[in-house]
Design an enzyme around this catalytic site. Sequence first.
Site, PDB file in Angstrom:
ATOM      1  N   THR A 140       0.621   1.750  -5.594  1.00 44.64           N
ATOM      2  CA  THR A 140       1.889   1.711  -4.866  1.00 44.64           C
ATOM      3  C   THR A 140       3.003   1.067  -5.699  1.00 44.64           C
ATOM      4  OG1 THR A 140       1.283  -0.351  -3.740  1.00 44.64           O
ATOM      5  CG2 THR A 140       0.691   1.703  -2.650  1.00 44.64           C
ATOM      6  N   HIS A 141       4.138   0.859  -5.051  1.00 45.23           N
ATOM      7  CA  HIS A 141       5.363   0.475  -5.753  1.00 45.23           C
ATOM      8  C   HIS A 141       5.201  -0.796  -6.589  1.00 45.23           C
ATOM      9  CE1 HIS A 141       6.396  -2.990  -3.148  1.00 45.23           C
ATOM     10  NE2 HIS A 141       5.759  -2.304  -2.212  1.00 45.23           N
ATOM     11  N   ASP A 142       5.787  -0.754  -7.773  1.00 43.63           N
ATOM     12  CA  ASP A 142       5.886  -1.906  -8.678  1.00 43.63           C
ATOM     13  C   ASP A 142       4.553  -2.393  -9.212  1.00 43.63           C
ATOM     14  OD1 ASP A 142       8.790  -2.240  -8.440  1.00 43.63           O
ATOM     15  OD2 ASP A 142       8.347  -2.800  -6.370  1.00 43.63           O
ATOM     16  N   ASP A 143       3.496  -1.616  -9.066  1.00 41.73           N
ATOM     17  CA  ASP A 143       2.218  -1.999  -9.660  1.00 41.73           C
ATOM     18  C   ASP A 143       2.283  -1.849 -11.177  1.00 41.73           C
ATOM     19  OD1 ASP A 143       1.080  -2.504  -7.181  1.00 41.73           O
ATOM     20  OD2 ASP A 143       0.235  -0.487  -6.988  1.00 41.73           O
ATOM     21  N   ALA A 160       3.375  -4.391  -6.230  1.00 46.98           N
ATOM     22  CA  ALA A 160       3.571  -5.422  -7.250  1.00 46.98           C
ATOM     23  C   ALA A 160       2.271  -6.096  -7.682  1.00 46.98           C
ATOM     24  CB  ALA A 160       4.580  -6.467  -6.774  1.00 46.98           C
TER      25      ALA A 160
END
Length: 217
Positions: A140-143, A160
């Site tokens: 998911t986002h910002d990983d 993240a």
Amino acid sequence: MTPRPLLLVGGGGLAREVLAAVRLLPGEWKPVGALDDDPARHGADLDGLPVLGGSEVVHEMPDAAVLVCIASARRPLGRMNVVRRLALPEDRYATVVHPAASVPEGAALGPGTVLLAGTVVTTPLRLGAHVVAMPHVLVTHDDEVGDGVTFAGRAALGGAVRVGESAYLGQGSCVREGVTIGAGAVVGMGSVVLTDVPAGEVWVGNPARRLREGNGS
């Protein structure tokens, strides 16, 4: 477009799964053989693909692309150790995305990376080189995902999350947003990770706790 010849390094279950995926992409890849460093496997048949010899054969077939299909929770560093031993340039490595995976425009996948069926990357981000995502993995986002990371089936990351080189996330594991998984760490199947996992350690359970130091090789 003429499909590029492809060699799979590894003769086990992951190689069979990758082979099934690349056969769905006939315009891109033409599998020509599997390679295995176990002499007992030489000459064997891998779902219709011949095992041609040991991994050194990659140097005898310079026009073929390569995928290193090795993954083990007991040896999380194994795939990258083979990559370093082969010492091939980046352009020798294939990058394979199963037609049933979802990757947004703007995402960047490193050389040698494989995303199998049902894998979902939700936003543009970069996955490292030689990453393996088995079926139904969620990123998911910002990983941030380092080189050589292995996600077993249905592993899921919150936002993240940072995953260090050659970490192994077991089947059905979940990682809370903002958590860091250290290089070479192993997260056991079904584990729920709520805090940072130090490099090289094995964590299991819900919530996940340290089990032991890993051997990593």
